[in-house]
Design a protein around this motif. Structure first.
Motif, PDB file in Angstrom:
ATOM      1  N   ASP A 116     -24.208  41.670  12.145  1.00 14.73           N
ATOM      2  CA  ASP A 116     -24.426  40.274  12.217  1.00 14.73           C
ATOM      3  C   ASP A 116     -25.536  39.801  11.293  1.00 14.73           C
ATOM      4  OD1 ASP A 116     -23.384  37.572  12.999  1.00 14.73           O
ATOM      5  OD2 ASP A 116     -25.538  37.578  13.462  1.00 14.73           O
ATOM      6  N   HIS A 117     -26.790  40.309  11.520  1.00 13.53           N
ATOM      7  CA  HIS A 117     -28.036  40.203  10.923  1.00 13.53           C
ATOM      8  C   HIS A 117     -28.922  40.999  11.257  1.00 13.53           C
ATOM      9  CE1 HIS A 117     -29.050  37.755  14.452  1.00 13.53           C
ATOM     10  NE2 HIS A 117     -30.449  38.073  14.122  1.00 13.53           N
ATOM     11  N   LEU A 118     -30.261  41.066  10.499  1.00  8.31           N
ATOM     12  CA  LEU A 118     -31.422  41.891  10.763  1.00  8.31           C
ATOM     13  C   LEU A 118     -32.562  40.882  11.132  1.00  8.31           C
ATOM     14  CD1 LEU A 118     -31.110  44.531   7.826  1.00  8.31           C
ATOM     15  CD2 LEU A 118     -30.652  44.873  10.309  1.00  8.31           C
ATOM     16  N   ALA A 119     -33.404  41.434  12.064  1.00  3.85           N
ATOM     17  CA  ALA A 119     -34.539  40.768  12.128  1.00  3.85           C
ATOM     18  C   ALA A 119     -35.618  41.886  12.331  1.00  3.85           C
ATOM     19  CB  ALA A 119     -34.388  40.115  13.624  1.00  3.85           C
ATOM     20  N   ILE A 232     -24.984  32.582  17.970  1.00  4.99           N
ATOM     21  CA  ILE A 232     -25.379  33.282  16.696  1.00  4.99           C
ATOM     22  C   ILE A 232     -24.296  33.714  15.958  1.00  4.99           C
ATOM     23  CG2 ILE A 232     -26.445  35.447  16.354  1.00  4.99           C
ATOM     24  CD1 ILE A 232     -27.875  35.441  19.010  1.00  4.99           C
ATOM     25  N   GLY A 233     -22.993  34.222  16.529  1.00  8.39           N
ATOM     26  CA  GLY A 233     -22.439  34.882  15.787  1.00  8.39           C
ATOM     27  C   GLY A 233     -21.120  33.961  15.027  1.00  8.39           C
ATOM     28  N   THR A 234     -21.113  32.597  15.301  1.00  6.38           N
ATOM     29  CA  THR A 234     -19.883  31.872  14.786  1.00  6.38           C
ATOM     30  C   THR A 234     -20.267  31.520  13.331  1.00  6.38           C
ATOM     31  OG1 THR A 234     -19.318  31.002  16.901  1.00  6.38           O
ATOM     32  CG2 THR A 234     -19.018  29.718  14.877  1.00  6.38           C
ATOM     33  N   LYS A 235     -19.603  31.583  12.449  1.00  6.39           N
ATOM     34  CA  LYS A 235     -19.893  31.013  11.055  1.00  6.39           C
ATOM     35  C   LYS A 235     -18.950  29.808  10.817  1.00  6.39           C
ATOM     36  CE  LYS A 235     -20.432  32.474   6.172  1.00  6.39           C
ATOM     37  NZ  LYS A 235     -20.241  33.452   5.113  1.00  6.39           N
ATOM     38  N   SER A 236     -19.455  28.822  10.672  1.00  7.14           N
ATOM     39  CA  SER A 236     -18.449  27.606  10.808  1.00  7.14           C
ATOM     40  C   SER A 236     -17.771  27.777   9.389  1.00  7.14           C
ATOM     41  CB  SER A 236     -19.304  26.301  10.426  1.00  7.14           C
ATOM     42  OG  SER A 236     -20.017  26.359  11.754  1.00  7.14           O
ATOM     43  N   ARG A 247     -30.234  28.796  11.129  1.00  6.65           N
ATOM     44  CA  ARG A 247     -29.668  28.484  12.727  1.00  6.65           C
ATOM     45  C   ARG A 247     -30.223  29.944  13.530  1.00  6.65           C
ATOM     46  NH1 ARG A 247     -24.322  29.571  14.377  1.00  6.65           N
ATOM     47  NH2 ARG A 247     -23.636  29.074  12.253  1.00  6.65           N
ATOM     48  N   THR A 248     -29.990  31.136  12.928  1.00  5.30           N
ATOM     49  CA  THR A 248     -30.279  32.351  13.723  1.00  5.30           C
ATOM     50  C   THR A 248     -31.772  32.490  13.986  1.00  5.30           C
ATOM     51  OG1 THR A 248     -28.355  33.382  12.681  1.00  5.30           O
ATOM     52  CG2 THR A 248     -30.062  34.865  13.471  1.00  5.30           C
TER      53      THR A 248
END
Length: 444
Positions: A116-119, A232-236, A247-248
């Motif tokens: 989903d993403h990296l931080a 976190i995981g919803t993409k409009s 947003r994340t």
């Protein structure tokens, strides 16, 4: 004549039989009888019997004499230099090791195992910390394959390969990567639920009977633990991935702020306390935290299947330096440095060390030169293959001479001694900004 006894008779008989056998062999084969064994020369026999043992005894007796004599030579020697610990930070010759900025990565996994993403979490120092958010389709270098998006590498090769890609892009060692899966968010955020998030854009349902319906409005909203992953995981529909990363980032900021508000509560971050994610989140909760997205440029795929992001090479080093002022590694990518103040006015060269680290240096030590009357800054290197990189560091400082040394130096790749030419336009540099300790010391 006296008759021989039985014992003597037996002996004579055996000698006679042996003599006949020898004669018989000689007669059968035409060979002479066995020759007598060779006799040693009289001189050799005397040496081995008397000379060699005497020489060996003299060598053994000489060992303690040589030890005592050698010890006196060493103890009485005035050659070389005296090595002593300098504990006064204001004195010439004082040095301290630099603790690298702590860094860890988090790979947030989405549904069906998709990244989903990296931080990237950093404990910058001086009461500051950071979170760098990276889109999943950011391109990373892959040996032998050019570049691939992080999410593709994650599915094909796993989190450790993703960590290698992070190190290559950021030019920073990332010792640890933690994977968080959708089912873990409830337990991770339950102690501070609901989480108050400042939502930058409304989040709408992407599909199904509620497609287009707003499920998280814009503004300050409360997100319970059971809905954290949905947030976190919803993409409009039609949402730009960079907007979703904003947003994340808002979620990460809100999570850290909530931990800070309840830091005294046991289990505010479930799991480990002194290591891993728990250590970083608790430490960040005590700092001023900056959250930002890695500088990237967006490209649409030619077939319209999606978008990828390419890190902006010119901007990444200075961006990362804000979050990781004193990086360690990755191996071979940085020039290991010893930075010394040759004026007594530059705070052990800390400001210069930051500049050097932002331009490809790894500062292992800072301190004071052996004298405070240095006029010209010098960058002394020990391997001819590093000359170009050391010259680039000189250019980043804006002053100095690059000097090749023939000395064997295995501790660092180059030593930077800051002179009056560097200090002239910079005033007095502040000390601090990272953890420093005497070489071999245990902290502080």
């Amino acid at each position: 004549m006296t008759a021989p006894t039985d014992e003597v008779a037996d002996t004579l008989a055996e000698d006679a039989i042996a003599a006949m056998r020898v004669a018989s062999r000689a007669g059968r084969h035409g060979d002479p009888a066995d020759p007598a064994p060779p006799r040693r020369p009289a001189g050799a026999s005397a040496w081995w019997r008397y000379g060699f043992p005497a020489a060996l005894a003299l060598c053994i007796l000489a060992i303690p004499i040589l030890i005592v004599s050698g010890a006196r030579v060493v103890l009485d020697s005035r050659e070389g230099r005296e090595i002593r610990a300098i504990t006064d930070p204001s004195a010439p010759g004082w040095e301290a090791a630099v603790d690298p900025t702590p860094v860890m990565a988090v790979a947030v996994e989405g549904d069906r195992g998709v990244l989903d993403h990296l931080a990237v979490l950093t404990l910058t120092g001086d009461g500051n910390g950071g979170v760098i958010v990276i889109p999943p389709t950011t391109l990373m270098p892959v040996p032998g394959a050019g570049t691939m998006p992080f999410d593709a590498v994650y599915q094909l090769r796993g989190a450790n390969e993703v960590r290698d890609g992070l190190e290559a892009i950021l030019a920073v060692g990332v010792p640890e990567i933690r994977v968080i899966r959708p089912g873990e968010w409830v337990d991770l955020t339950a102690p501070i639920s609901p989480l108050t998030v400042t939502n930058t854009d409304p989040v709408t349902a992407p599909s199904g009977g509620s497609a287009g319906q707003v499920i998280f409005p814009r503004g300050a909203i409360d997100v319970p633990a059971s809905q954290v992953w949905t947030f976190i995981g919803t993409k409009s529909p039609g949402e730009n991935e960079l907007s979703r990363m904003v947003r994340t980032g808002a979620f990460w900021r809100a999570w850290i702020q909530a931990i800070a508000a309840q830091r005294e509560v046991a289990g505010v971050v479930p799991g480990e306390v002194d290591s891993g994610l728990g250590r970083f989140l608790r430490s960040l909760a005590e700092k001023r935290v900056v959250v930002a997205t890695l500088p990237v440029v967006r490209f649409l795929m030619p077939d319209g299947s999606g978008e990828v992001f390419d890190p902006i090479r010119e901007e990444v080093p200075s961006f990362v330096a804000q979050y990781v002022p004193f990086p360690a590694g990755p191996e071979g990518q940085r020039v290991r440095l010893r930075v010394l103040d040759g004026t007594g006015r530059l705070g052990h060269g800390m400001a210069a060390a930051r500049v050097l680290a932002a331009n490809g240096g790894q500062v292992d030590k800072v301190g004071n030169a052996s004298t405070f009357d240095v006029e010209t800054t010098t960058l002394t290197y020990y391997d001819e293959g590093l000359r170009g990189r050391v010259e680039a560091l000189r250019d980043a400082l804006g002053v100095g001479e690059v000097v090749k040394s023939d000395a064997l130096n295995v501790a660092v790749d180059a030593t930077v001694v800051l002179g009056a030419d560097y200090a002239a336009g910079r005033g007095t540099d502040p000390a601090g900004g990272t953890n420093m300790r005497p070489p071999g010391g245990g902290g502080g």
